[in-house]
Design an enzyme around this catalytic site. Structure first.
Site, short mmCIF file in Angstrom:
data_model
loop_
_atom_site.label_atom_id
_atom_site.label_comp_id
_atom_site.label_asym_id
_atom_site.label_seq_id
_atom_site.Cartn_x
_atom_site.Cartn_y
_atom_site.Cartn_z
N TYR A 1 0.84 -1.20 0.00
CA TYR A 1 0.00 0.00 0.00
C TYR A 1 0.86 1.24 0.00
O TYR A 1 2.02 1.24 0.43
CB TYR A 1 -0.94 0.01 1.21
CG TYR A 1 -0.24 0.33 2.50
CD1 TYR A 1 -0.16 1.65 2.97
CD2 TYR A 1 0.36 -0.67 3.27
CE1 TYR A 1 0.50 1.95 4.15
CE2 TYR A 1 1.01 -0.38 4.44
CZ TYR A 1 1.08 0.93 4.88
OH TYR A 1 1.75 1.23 6.05
N PHE B 1 2.21 9.66 3.82
CA PHE B 1 2.60 9.51 5.23
C PHE B 1 3.16 8.11 5.52
O PHE B 1 3.81 7.90 6.54
CB PHE B 1 1.41 9.81 6.17
CG PHE B 1 0.25 8.86 6.01
CD1 PHE B 1 0.23 7.62 6.65
CD2 PHE B 1 -0.85 9.19 5.23
CE1 PHE B 1 -0.84 6.74 6.50
CE2 PHE B 1 -1.93 8.31 5.09
CZ PHE B 1 -1.93 7.09 5.73
N ASP B 2 2.95 7.16 4.61
CA ASP B 2 3.50 5.82 4.83
C ASP B 2 3.41 5.01 3.54
O ASP B 2 2.55 5.27 2.68
CB ASP B 2 2.74 5.09 5.95
CG ASP B 2 3.50 3.84 6.43
OD1 ASP B 2 4.71 3.75 6.16
OD2 ASP B 2 2.87 2.98 7.07
N ILE C 1 -6.67 -0.71 11.59
CA ILE C 1 -7.69 0.33 11.78
C ILE C 1 -8.97 -0.13 11.11
O ILE C 1 -8.94 -0.89 10.13
CB ILE C 1 -7.22 1.68 11.22
CG1 ILE C 1 -6.92 1.58 9.72
CG2 ILE C 1 -6.05 2.22 12.00
CD1 ILE C 1 -6.64 2.91 9.06
N TYR D 1 -7.57 7.21 12.63
CA TYR D 1 -6.92 7.50 13.90
C TYR D 1 -7.66 8.57 14.71
O TYR D 1 -7.15 9.09 15.70
CB TYR D 1 -5.47 7.94 13.65
CG TYR D 1 -4.65 6.79 13.09
CD1 TYR D 1 -4.13 5.82 13.92
CD2 TYR D 1 -4.43 6.69 11.71
CE1 TYR D 1 -3.39 4.78 13.40
CE2 TYR D 1 -3.70 5.65 11.19
CZ TYR D 1 -3.18 4.67 12.04
OH TYR D 1 -2.46 3.63 11.53
N PHE E 1 -5.70 5.41 0.86
CA PHE E 1 -4.82 4.26 0.67
C PHE E 1 -4.97 3.71 -0.76
O PHE E 1 -6.08 3.55 -1.27
CB PHE E 1 -5.14 3.13 1.65
CG PHE E 1 -4.80 3.44 3.07
CD1 PHE E 1 -3.53 3.22 3.57
CD2 PHE E 1 -5.77 3.97 3.93
CE1 PHE E 1 -3.22 3.49 4.88
CE2 PHE E 1 -5.46 4.25 5.25
CZ PHE E 1 -4.19 4.02 5.73
#
Length: 567
Positions: A55, A65-66, A85, A111, A128
């Site tokens: 992902y 962010f990731d 999550i 979050y 995502f």
């Protein structure tokens, strides 16, 4: 974003994800965009399934962010048990392997109002881009699909068998990780002895040589949590496309299949026999490695003497002339682990399709079968007799070689004069006129290892003979013998004009007269004149064209033999 923080992110997803803290805001669900769905979807991710995926995670403005890609490792986890999550849990459900989705996760399913310090701000909507790579469940079983299977399958793989197979190995998403084809050799190993991963041990059972299978192995039957090197990730399902080339068991003996056995079979080959046979040699997958037919020459050898591989030494025992037999030889009775040349791999099972042309033993005599013998037969052929006979000559497989019927008259020969092969000479003895025989002549009484024009080396010959006529012969070395005592004044009687010399015409007239009156006989021949001419030449010792009293001698005078007398 520090690497260590990235590794902890998914754990934080589970810890902080449910329920979301603070004011959740409007109730929104995950937005799922299935922007690529593979044509074939064998399975969809469900709650409780273990999944592996890649992902990229970004905010609305596109800022990343990731990313699992950045870490160089896929993400693995269980769907629907609260370890992810909530938005990711929901977004992954129903995905197929290789499916790609865009997920928009609202804050209360991500979050929430707390976020992740330094990584994700409070009340952040997350985006995502996900690709599903693997799905499995702890309750999964090995999946075996037969792609193709040969019509003939006399035996299937069992535990402790040694197998040789080709394979292509991929991950569930199709990523290749290994292939025997790229190495140019089969993978060779024992089954069920712990040398393979458990899934492959199980997946090879029951296969036929030449069979193709697709074997899908869940991680717990493959390399599990550790994976394997850099090519197989942890918790990866494996897909093997397998072609079983051959297999055997170390306890195997030679397997025989009698394809065609002629009737009757009067004799079967034993140790010490010399066999001539044609063969095609193939591997179990049908690959031809050798053929006597391609050389247009039989393979000739003794059996049971160690001149050929042990499996063939055993496999040719008991064959009949004309038999077609399949001999399956395990490698420990063939060329073993090393193979032979570039056509027989190590540990290969060999299949020989054999056609036996003939065989014999060096101690064999001529085999004589009387087909017809006239009644009242009192006179039979003896050594030195002159005979006329018809014959047909062939190999034992029926191949026609020669026949006297192709000529205007029968074959003529003086028995014992070394004018025909020894076996035929023996077979013509003690025959009556009109008798018919079948003679089986081994090569040491025929044309031997070298053969003759039109006759293969070491060939057993079959003659059909019929005796047409016979004339009583004379002893070896004689051209004429007297039936009684020769005249006392032989020279005077032979010198017809009494001029003291005997020319060739007088000599010939005298001999013909003795034959006509029954006083003696010539050596049987198709050309009596030549026999008489040879006699004259023997007596005309100075070759002046006439015989003098000093030159004329009986053979008995020369050889001191009293049994027969000859000029």
């Amino acid at each position: 974003m520090a690497p260590g923080s990235r590794c902890l992110l998914l754990l934080l997803l589970g810890i902080l994800g449910a329920p979301a803290l603070g004011n959740p805001g409007p109730l929104e669900d995950v937005v799922i965009d299935r922007y690529y769905i593979p044509k074939i979807c064998l399975r969809e991710a469900q709650m409780g399934d273990f999944v592996r995926y890649h992902y990229n995670g970004t905010f609305k403005d596109g800022k990343k962010f990731d990313s699992s890609y950045d870490r160089g490792a896929t993400v693995a986890g269980v769907v629907g048990v609260g370890r992810l999550i909530t938005g990711m849990d929901r977004g992954l459900q129903g995905m197929c392997v290789n499916e790609r989705r865009h997920l928009i996760v609202p804050p209360h399913l991500g979050y929430g109002s707390i976020g992740v310090a330094g990584l994700i701000p409070p009340d952040a909507t997350l985006y995502f881009d996900v690709v599903m790579l693997d799905i499995w469940n702890k309750n999964d079983k090995l999946q075996v699909t037969t792609v193709s299977k040969p019509e003939r399958c006399n035996r299937t793989v069992e535990n402790s068998d040694f197998v040789r197979y080709h394979y292509n190995g991929t991950l569930l998403d199709g990523t290749p990780f290994d292939s025997s084809y790229s190495k140019g050799s089969t993978y060779d190993t024992y089954v069920g002895t712990g040398w393979l991963i458990k899934g492959m041990d199980q997946g090879l059972l029951g296969m036929c040589a030449g069979e193709k299978r697709s074997i899908v192995i869940p991680p717990f039957l493959a390399y599990g949590e550790k994976g394997y090197g850099t090519v197989i990730p942890p918790q990866a399902s494996l897909v093997f496309s397998v072609l079983l080339v051959d297999f055997h068991n170390p306890k195997d003996g030679v397997f025989l299949e009698h394809l065609e056995v002629p009737e009757p079979c009067k004799r079967r080959a034993v140790t010490g026999d010399f066999v001539r046979y044609h063969y095609n040699g193939t591997l179990m997958d049908g690959t031809l490695f050798d053929s006597s037919y391609s050389r247009n020459q039989t393979y000739n050898t003794y059996i049971g003497k160690g001149y050929i591989i042990p499996g063939m030494d055993q496999g040719l025992q008991g064959v009949c002339v004309g038999e077609q037999r399949r001999v399956v030889v395990p490698p420990h009775l063939a060329y073993g682990e090393n193979g032979a040349g570039d056509k027989i791999p190590g540990s290969a099972v060999l299949i020989f399709d054999v056609h036996v042309i003939d065989f014999h033993n060096p101690a064999d005599p001529v085999e004589i079968e009387t087909v017809f013998r006239p009644e009242g037969c009192n006179v039979t052929t003896r050594d030195r007799d002159f005979v006329r006979y018809h014959y047909n000559c062939s190999l034992l497989d029926g191949t026609r070689l020669f026949s006297s019927h192709d000529y205007e008259k029968p074959q003529e020969v003086t028995l014992g004069a070394n004018k025909v092969i020894e076996g035929l000479n023996s077979g013509l003895l003690d025959m009556c006129v009109g008798e018919r025989r079948v003679l089986i002549i081994p090569p040491h009484l025929g044309h031997g290892e070298s053969g003759a024009r039109g006759v293969p080396g070491s060939a057993v010959l079959r003659f059909e003979v019929e005796l047409i006529s016979m004339e009583e012969g004379v002893p070896e070395g004689y051209l004429f013998i007297w039936h009684g005592e020769p005249p006392a004044n032989l020279y005077e009687q032979m010198d017809l004009n009494k001029d003291g010399g005997i020319p060739a015409d007088e000599f010939s007239t005298f001999i013909k007269t003795q034959v006509a009156e029954g006083k003696g006989r010539l050596m049987p021949s198709s050309d009596p004149e030549k026999v008489i001419a040879d006699m004259f030449q023997n007596q005309d010792r100075n070759q002046d064209g006439k015989i003098t009293p000093e030159e004329l001698k009986l053979k008995s005078d020369e050889d001191q033999e009293k049994i027969h007398e000859e000029l």
